[in-house]
Design a protein around this motif. Structure first.
Motif, PDB file in Angstrom:
ATOM      1  N   ALA A 142      31.998 -13.616  16.026  1.00 43.25           N
ATOM      2  CA  ALA A 142      32.998 -14.676  16.207  1.00 43.25           C
ATOM      3  C   ALA A 142      32.560 -15.654  17.293  1.00 43.25           C
ATOM      4  O   ALA A 142      32.693 -16.878  17.136  1.00 43.25           O
ATOM      5  N   ARG A 143      32.017 -15.133  18.372  1.00 44.44           N
ATOM      6  CA  ARG A 143      31.552 -15.987  19.477  1.00 44.44           C
ATOM      7  C   ARG A 143      30.401 -16.877  19.010  1.00 44.44           C
ATOM      8  O   ARG A 143      30.353 -18.070  19.322  1.00 44.44           O
ATOM      9  N   GLU A 144      29.462 -16.333  18.231  1.00 47.57           N
ATOM     10  CA  GLU A 144      28.337 -17.133  17.741  1.00 47.57           C
ATOM     11  C   GLU A 144      28.802 -18.202  16.753  1.00 47.57           C
ATOM     12  O   GLU A 144      28.297 -19.326  16.771  1.00 47.57           O
ATOM     13  N   ILE A 145      29.770 -17.865  15.907  1.00 46.99           N
ATOM     14  CA  ILE A 145      30.297 -18.870  14.973  1.00 46.99           C
ATOM     15  C   ILE A 145      30.932 -20.011  15.761  1.00 46.99           C
ATOM     16  O   ILE A 145      30.754 -21.192  15.425  1.00 46.99           O
ATOM     17  N   GLU A 146      31.655 -19.700  16.818  1.00 41.92           N
ATOM     18  CA  GLU A 146      32.261 -20.744  17.668  1.00 41.92           C
ATOM     19  C   GLU A 146      31.181 -21.629  18.284  1.00 41.92           C
ATOM     20  O   GLU A 146      31.353 -22.851  18.372  1.00 41.92           O
ATOM     21  N   GLU A 147      30.077 -21.024  18.723  1.00 45.09           N
ATOM     22  CA  GLU A 147      28.983 -21.804  19.313  1.00 45.09           C
ATOM     23  C   GLU A 147      28.326 -22.711  18.279  1.00 45.09           C
ATOM     24  O   GLU A 147      28.005 -23.864  18.576  1.00 45.09           O
ATOM     25  N   VAL A 148      28.135 -22.213  17.068  1.00 45.97           N
ATOM     26  CA  VAL A 148      27.574 -23.042  16.006  1.00 45.97           C
ATOM     27  C   VAL A 148      28.524 -24.217  15.716  1.00 45.97           C
ATOM     28  O   VAL A 148      28.082 -25.369  15.614  1.00 45.97           O
ATOM     29  N   ALA A 149      29.816 -23.932  15.642  1.00 42.79           N
ATOM     30  CA  ALA A 149      30.798 -24.998  15.392  1.00 42.79           C
ATOM     31  C   ALA A 149      30.759 -26.044  16.508  1.00 42.79           C
ATOM     32  O   ALA A 149      30.786 -27.257  16.243  1.00 42.79           O
ATOM     33  N   ARG A 150      30.672 -25.580  17.756  1.00 35.10           N
ATOM     34  CA  ARG A 150      30.643 -26.500  18.903  1.00 35.10           C
ATOM     35  C   ARG A 150      29.398 -27.392  18.837  1.00 35.10           C
ATOM     36  O   ARG A 150      29.482 -28.605  19.017  1.00 35.10           O
ATOM     37  N   LEU A 151      28.249 -26.787  18.563  1.00 32.55           N
ATOM     38  CA  LEU A 151      27.013 -27.558  18.490  1.00 32.55           C
ATOM     39  C   LEU A 151      27.025 -28.556  17.337  1.00 32.55           C
ATOM     40  O   LEU A 151      26.559 -29.691  17.466  1.00 32.55           O
ATOM     41  N   ARG A 152      27.583 -28.141  16.221  1.00 35.30           N
ATOM     42  CA  ARG A 152      27.646 -29.053  15.068  1.00 35.30           C
ATOM     43  C   ARG A 152      28.564 -30.233  15.356  1.00 35.30           C
ATOM     44  O   ARG A 152      28.284 -31.366  14.953  1.00 35.30           O
TER      45      ARG A 152
END
Length: 155
Positions: A142-152
């Motif tokens: 979940a934390r990594e998905i949030e980071e991917v979303a933030r970067l995108r």
């Protein structure tokens, strides 16, 4: 590991790769909506951190380096039993590797670490068929998905 557990892991890896291939023409944001609505399996959600979803050169903070830092805890022994179901008979010099492969989006974070002797580490490679595919083994997701979303969003 029981034959049933091995079969479950193989099926989970198949589901992961099948969804990864089937979602190539779907926008990441559409998949993110499905994830946030709770409409994805763990295997499907894991595809959201695959490196293909990030523009070239961008990585999440936990993927900035591939090497795990720090010392291996003294109490650790080769975790071959967790991946293959038997105790290690090889040397006790351990290496730290990614349980969920770095090449597929697994973070370099203690929650995704597995301690293996050199022989078992080479045998594991980046094989997702060995991943337990449980919420506990992927509590970093979940934390990594949030980071991917933030970067995108920032790109």
């Amino acid at each position: 590991m029981t034959p049933a557990e091995a079969a479950r892991r193989i099926e989970s890896a198949h589901q992961y790769f099948q969804f990864l291939m089937d979602s190539t023409s779907v926008a990441w944001t559409d998949l993110e909506v499905r994830y946030r609505a709770g409409e994805m399996t763990l295997q499907q959600a894991a595809t959201l951190v695959h490196p293909r979803w990030l523009p070239d050169g961008l990585v999440t903070p936990d993927r900035a380096t591939r090497a795990f830092g720090g010392q291996i805890p003294n109490y650790e022994s080769c975790q071959s039993d967790e991946l293959w179901g038997y105790n290690c008979a090889f040397e006790r010099q351990l290496e730290t590797d990614h349980l969920f492969p770095w090449s597929l989006g697994g973070p370099t974070h203690p929650e995704n670490a597995v301690y293996l002797c050199a022989n078992h580490n080479r045998a594991k490679g980046h094989d997702v068929h060995l991943v337990p595919w449980t919420e506990a083994s992927m509590n970093w997701l979940a934390r990594e998905i949030e980071e991917v979303a933030r970067l995108r969003r920032a790109y």
